[in-house]
Design an enzyme around this catalytic site. Structure first.
Site, PDB file in Angstrom:
ATOM      1  CG  ASP A  73     -46.324  -3.646   5.760  1.00 15.45           C
ATOM      2  OD1 ASP A  73     -45.212  -3.210   5.430  1.00 15.45           O
ATOM      3  OD2 ASP A  73     -46.509  -4.787   6.188  1.00 15.45           O
TER       4      ASP A  73
ATOM      5  CG  ASP B 104     -42.047  -8.308  10.182  1.00 13.10           C
ATOM      6  OD1 ASP B 104     -42.029  -7.063  10.073  1.00 13.10           O
ATOM      7  OD2 ASP B 104     -42.715  -9.049   9.446  1.00 13.10           O
TER       8      ASP B 104
HETATM    9  C1  GLA Z   1     -44.813  -7.080   7.195  1.00 11.64           C
HETATM   10  C2  GLA Z   1     -45.127  -6.383   8.505  1.00 11.64           C
HETATM   11  C3  GLA Z   1     -45.799  -7.365   9.453  1.00 11.64           C
HETATM   12  C4  GLA Z   1     -47.046  -7.938   8.813  1.00 11.64           C
HETATM   13  C5  GLA Z   1     -46.712  -8.560   7.466  1.00 11.64           C
HETATM   14  C6  GLA Z   1     -47.963  -8.966   6.703  1.00 11.64           C
HETATM   15  O1  GLA Z   1     -43.861  -8.071   7.336  1.00 11.64           O
HETATM   16  O2  GLA Z   1     -43.978  -5.839   9.071  1.00 11.64           O
HETATM   17  O3  GLA Z   1     -46.113  -6.720  10.668  1.00 11.64           O
HETATM   18  O4  GLA Z   1     -47.986  -6.918   8.669  1.00 11.64           O
HETATM   19  O5  GLA Z   1     -46.001  -7.649   6.654  1.00 11.64           O
HETATM   20  O6  GLA Z   1     -47.660  -9.502   5.447  1.00 11.64           O
END
Ligand code: GLA
Length: 662
Positions: free
Chosen positions: A406, A470
């Site tokens: 990520d 997200d």
């Molecule tokens: C980002 C990702 C999410 C999750 C969060 C965790 O926002 O896109 O899918 O993994 O981090 O902190």
């Protein structure tokens, strides 16, 4: 006005018979209702302010009160039949200075249009509405974009108010259909589910649980299994070492007192993992920073006991918050990021990572982990930056089978120069390192679609990549998110998957507050549409909700093997989108056996008939049509297929030629 005052007014009105009817009614401003229930295409609704937080202004005229929104916007209201009138002045707000703003305001009651503004542009004078809503039980205030898209579509319901005799209108998210379970429960005889093809790398550990529904005990056998593999005949789990490079046609068999089943299974030992989209569970949208080792083990238990593993769910994946942070509310998550040798340290909620993956693997399932290429993860925990090789080795030694990588704080490393080269760099590094490990570890690129990741995600060693931000923040826009994801259809294929994020149904926590799980706000129709869209797009299927609170309806949406088979089809096609009448559209997906999966979707607010002609769908001849959610054949059709699409709903079918398909 209080309830007692309200009665006083009524009595007075009865006494002074000459008073006009309006004097007997109470009044409530739209802007004083619960606008968190409003859904809109951009930003948040504003009360008594424009979307840009100035006064509401339409063609130079200022309004004291009103609701500013953005197309497409919906607000549903529940009425008691004694709301008499809706009044407002509507128009495009002057702040929508981009020139392309154009919308239509619609007021609908009990499923019928009561008033339409016609198309209104930026600069048009406001239009006054006075709509009789007496007797109505539900009202919809709708602002539709027009053909020029939604850019700058700032729309005002100025001076909007209701007159009522009984109770004031109540804003609701949407009228909810009954949660009807469409999918029959699996029968007692065995049925082998899951993909027909499976990729592995020669010489690496091999683990595959044959997803099979039916009453246990089931006796598993198979023909032509490569010599380096063996099958646990009671559990239906294949283990061993991936065979030499090559394709192996295996026949899986399962038998119990009620019957037997067989299914061919092609093992392809070579370079490509994830020949079909990965399926599993990820903790994020249920447990956020509350995740523990015990919760991960419980999720693995439930993946098996709920039947999810029997239809193909496989990965049990931990997301953020398993490492240490420098500072955190929970002291058990605070500590040094690494030991004296630079090895990453899990926090105290994860005392034994290898024990955790052993536990997951013993069930025939796989384990996923998460980290950031930057110095910290999104939630502020230790990242991999500067320790990538050590971390890749550690993840392999711990026994993980998938890494979600990520981007998050990596922005600090590349600064403002977010070029494609800069975005690729950390993924090339980690992708290469994972490939060197003596086990198969998939990589999911989580960088929200930056730098058109779909164009290069595979080449840097990824098997799947998020195409957007997200989804937890955009659950009210699943159709838009899906349509955006489907634009990258050409990059979908074996070992190469566009990922529009996790399936969030059942009990989920609010992504904004990272709160405790509560029942999701999506209606039953929306949940069927969600799963259908993801399957037609060949998306990774990761459930991200509270496994300990799976109810029958949620299981029914998640676990229909005929629907999942569309996702897992070996061709790996993402269905192209075919726009149909009004807002409706079809997705038409070619399948390996020559049949076609079709979803007819209605993102609109009212049930409508949807017609797909063979010309639009590129079909010919007679087709046997099977309703996949209900698992029943509907009949033979030629030329066209028509079905009713419920509000935000789907009809999902498989169309086969009578002569060719099984
Ligand atoms: C980002 C990702 C999410 C999750 C969060 C965790 O926002 O896109 O899918 O993994 O981090 O902190």
């Amino acid at each position: 006005m209080s309830r007692s005052n309200h009665h006083l007014v009524r009595v007075t009105a009865l006494l002074i018979l000459a008073l006009p009817a309006i004097a007997s009614a109470d009044e409530v401003w739209l802007s004083s209702l619960d606008l968190t229930k409003m859904r809109q295409g951009w930003g948040e609704p504003h009360s008594d302010q424009s979307l840009m937080e100035g006064p509401i202004t339409i063609a130079g005229r200022k309004f004291e009160r009103g609701v500013a929104t953005h197309a497409k916007s919906t607000l549903w209201l529940e009425l008691d039949g004694e709301v008499t009138e809706f009044l407002a002045s509507v128009g495009v707000d002057d702040t929508a200075a981009g020139g392309t703003a154009s919308v239509e305001f619609i007021v609908a009651g009990d499923g019928k249009s009561l008033w339409r503004s016609g198309v209104m542009h930026h600069g048009d004078e406001s239009k006054d509405i006075r709509v009789d809503v007496r007797g109505m039980r539900s009202l919809l205030l709708l602002v539709m974009p027009t053909d020029d898209g939604v850019n700058f579509d700032h729309a005002d319901w100025a001076e909007a108010r209701f007159l009522y005799d009984g109770a004031a209108p109540v804003a609701i998210v949407a009228p909810r259909e009954d949660p009807v379970i469409l999918t029959p429960k699996p029968g007692p005889a065995p049925r082998i589910n899951g993909p027909g093809v499976y990729g592995c790398r020669p010489g690496n550990p091999f683990l595959y649980r044959v997803p099979t529904t039916g009453v246990r005990p089931i006796a598993f056998t198979c023909d032509n299994l490569p010599a380096s593999l063996s099958l646990n005949t009671e559990m239906g789990i294949i283990v061993g070492t991936a065979p030499e490079r090559g394709t192996y046609e295996v026949m899986l068999r399962a038998k119990n007192h009620h019957g037997e089943a067989s299914r061919s299974f092609r093992i392809v030992s070579g370079d490509t993992l994830a020949l079909t989209p990965p399926m599993g569970w990820n903790h994020w949208y249920a447990h956020y920073n509350r995740i523990t080792n015990a919760m991960m083990r419980e999720a693995a238990d439930i993946m098996v006991s709920s039947g999810m593993a029997d239809v193909g769910y496989q990965f049990v994946s931990i997301d953020d918050c398993w490492m240490n942070a420098e500072e955190y509310d929970d002291p058990l998550r605070v500590g040094p990021p690494r030991d004296a040798n630079g090895n990453i340290l899990p926090n105290q909620h994860f005392p034994d990572m290898r024990g955790l993956t052993d536990y997951i693997h013993a069930k025939g399932l796989k384990a996923g982990i998460y980290i950031s290429p930057g110095p910290r993860t999104c939630a502020g925990f230790a990242g991999s930056y500067g320790h990538e090789a050590q971390d890749a080795k550690q993840f392999a030694e711990w026994g993980f089978d998938l890494l979600k990588y990520d981007l998050c704080s990596y922005g600090e490393i590349i600064g403002s120069s977010m070029t494609v080269e800069a975005l690729k760099k950390p993924y090339i590094l980690m992708g290469g390192l994972l490939k060197q490990q003596p086990r198969d570890i998939q990589m999911n690129l989580c960088e929200y679609g930056l730098g058109d990741v779909w164009e290069w995600g595979k080449e840097v060693g990824g098997q799947s990549w998020r195409t957007s931000g997200d989804l937890g923040f955009e659950l009210n826009r699943i159709f838009d998110v899906a349509l955006a994801n489907a634009k990258h259809a050409e990059f979908s294929g074996p070992g190469s998957w566009n990922d529009p994020d996790y399936i969030q149904i059942g009990y989920i926590g609010d992504a904004r507050t990272t709160g405790m799980p509560t029942p999701c706000s999506l209606t039953p129709n929306e949940q069927y549409a969600f799963m259908s869209l993801w399957c037609l797009m060949a998306s990774p299927l990761f459930y991200s909700g509270d496994m300990s609170r799976l109810d029958d309806f949620t299981i029914n949406v998640l676990c229909n093997p005929e629907v999942i088979a569309i996702d897992q089809d070996p061709l790996g096609k993402c269905a192209p989108v075919i726009p149909l009448a009004e807002e409706t559209f079809a997705m038409v997906k070619d399948l390996e056996d020559g049949s076609t999966a079709v979803g007819l979707f209605n993102p609109g607010e009212f049930a409508v008939p949807i017609t797909l002609t063979w010309v639009d769908a590129g079909l010919s001849g007679v087709r046997i049509v099977r309703d996949l959610w209900r698992q029943t054949d509907i009949g033979e059709f030629s030329g066209k297929f028509e079905a009713t699409g419920g509000r935000h709903g789907v009809v999902m079918v498989r169309m086969s030629r009578p002569d060719k398909d099984s």
